[in-house]
Design an enzyme around this catalytic site. Sequence first.
Site, PDB file in Angstrom:
ATOM      1  N   ARG A  16     -20.787  65.456 -42.643  1.00 16.09           N
ATOM      2  CA  ARG A  16     -21.798  65.496 -41.584  1.00 16.09           C
ATOM      3  C   ARG A  16     -22.782  64.350 -41.776  1.00 16.09           C
ATOM      4  NH1 ARG A  16     -23.005  72.065 -41.275  1.00 16.09           N
ATOM      5  NH2 ARG A  16     -20.807  72.658 -41.130  1.00 16.09           N
ATOM      6  N   ARG A  22     -28.560  69.348 -48.788  1.00 15.18           N
ATOM      7  CA  ARG A  22     -28.122  68.765 -47.511  1.00 15.18           C
ATOM      8  C   ARG A  22     -27.485  67.404 -47.780  1.00 15.18           C
ATOM      9  NH1 ARG A  22     -29.634  70.490 -42.610  1.00 15.18           N
ATOM     10  NH2 ARG A  22     -31.345  71.665 -43.529  1.00 15.18           N
ATOM     11  N   GLU A  79     -30.451  79.177 -46.709  1.00 22.97           N
ATOM     12  CA  GLU A  79     -29.174  79.472 -46.058  1.00 22.97           C
ATOM     13  C   GLU A  79     -27.989  79.029 -46.912  1.00 22.97           C
ATOM     14  OE1 GLU A  79     -26.392  77.919 -42.417  1.00 22.97           O
ATOM     15  OE2 GLU A  79     -28.542  77.526 -42.281  1.00 22.97           O
ATOM     16  N   ARG A  89     -23.875  74.628 -52.253  1.00 24.20           N
ATOM     17  CA  ARG A  89     -25.104  75.436 -52.264  1.00 24.20           C
ATOM     18  C   ARG A  89     -24.961  76.635 -53.204  1.00 24.20           C
ATOM     19  NH1 ARG A  89     -28.254  75.290 -46.432  1.00 24.20           N
ATOM     20  NH2 ARG A  89     -28.076  73.038 -46.126  1.00 24.20           N
ATOM     21  N   SER A  92     -23.319  81.036 -42.612  1.00 27.82           N
ATOM     22  CA  SER A  92     -23.612  81.405 -41.230  1.00 27.82           C
ATOM     23  C   SER A  92     -22.342  82.012 -40.656  1.00 27.82           C
ATOM     24  CB  SER A  92     -24.030  80.163 -40.438  1.00 27.82           C
ATOM     25  OG  SER A  92     -24.596  80.517 -39.195  1.00 27.82           O
TER      26      SER A  92
END
Length: 426
Positions: free
Chosen positions: A264, A279, A351, A393, A354
Amino acid sequence: MLDSKLLRSNLQDVADRLASRGFALDVARIEALEEQRKTVQTRTEALQAERNARSKSIGQAKQRGEDIAPLMADVERMAGELSAGKTELDAIQSELDSILLGIPNLPHESVPLGEDEDGNVEVRRWGTPTTFDFPVQDHVALGEKFGWLDFETAAKLSGARFALLRGPIARLHRALAQFMINLHVTEHGYEEAYTPYLVQAPALQGTGQLPKFEEDLFKISREGEADLYLIPTAEVSLTNIVAGEIVDAKQLPIKFVAHTPCFRSEAGASGRDTRGMIRQHQFDKVEMVQVVEPSKSMEALESLTANAEKVLQLLELPYRTLALCTGDMGFSAVKTYDLEVWIPSQDKYREISSCSNCGDFQARRMQARFRNPETGKPELVHTLNGSGLAVGRTLVAVLENYQQADGSIRVPEVLKPYMGGIEVIG
């Protein structure tokens, strides 16, 4: 995408529901295009009927020995007008389709209303946030202590937002992914898949990343061939396995899981989480995807979320589950649960997964269907996806929650078989 018939029949209602998630639907433009489409279509259909009648009269006039040149000229003129009408209709439909592709999914009635993450609702918590009787170090300090987490070399190789893992931490990262995959395959009933990391544009359009989120993707342009994109998540490749297919109802539910790198550009995240592994441009993720009958999708969402939660429970990592509000849900979702794991150095939950039910939104874009055994007719399936989990993560959470006063890291019990029995690293 949304059903175009729904837009035509309940445009204002759709606009109101979309407004609850912060999306302003251009009702006036859609109404104008629809009116224009109807006008052109009516005119074209009338012209086609008249042309058919004239064509028939040419044969009759010819039999009577009459001059058919005027009739032939008239038919030729109508053919030109019909061609122009078709071109106009195609242009109108193209604009309508473009608008449709940019419209997010409609939130389910059970989704809490809210403008942003402040409107999310905590559903449950598991475990107690980890506390220490010594100064807490973050994962960067813990990893760099022994040279096993190296951002400087990664930056030399690739620039910012990359990490180089070495030694026991690289092994721990691999152990986490293998543990997750094995859990989902052996206990949760998923079929493991190894998918391409590069996909063409239709696959990304099918799951909703294109055209809206192109700036967040890494694109490879190829002269004379279709462009390729690095997958932002295995959701893209796994969900598109059923694109263009009519699945036998007996095959449902279909449950896939894959461990892949994800890429990403983080175009919209400038300045956010620049330190560490939270991130990054490249990260690993274990992704779960389900393809189900429409009546089973909400039940499947609960199951999918529980599958992701089980990973955290077995790792004994404290977490909480949130129901995302209308203003914080992803583009393709009708309902989403986020899992947030406790990060001691930040003294907060972050987070880590999801889990979303996309209803028939992706299926309509992909034309993924099943044959209803009661009617014998093809109907759109429902698709779901969820991280089970984001490996990097999870590594961050393990490093921080299992740290000891000397900077060493205890290995979670469930990971010891994957670590050759090693109990402590560092």
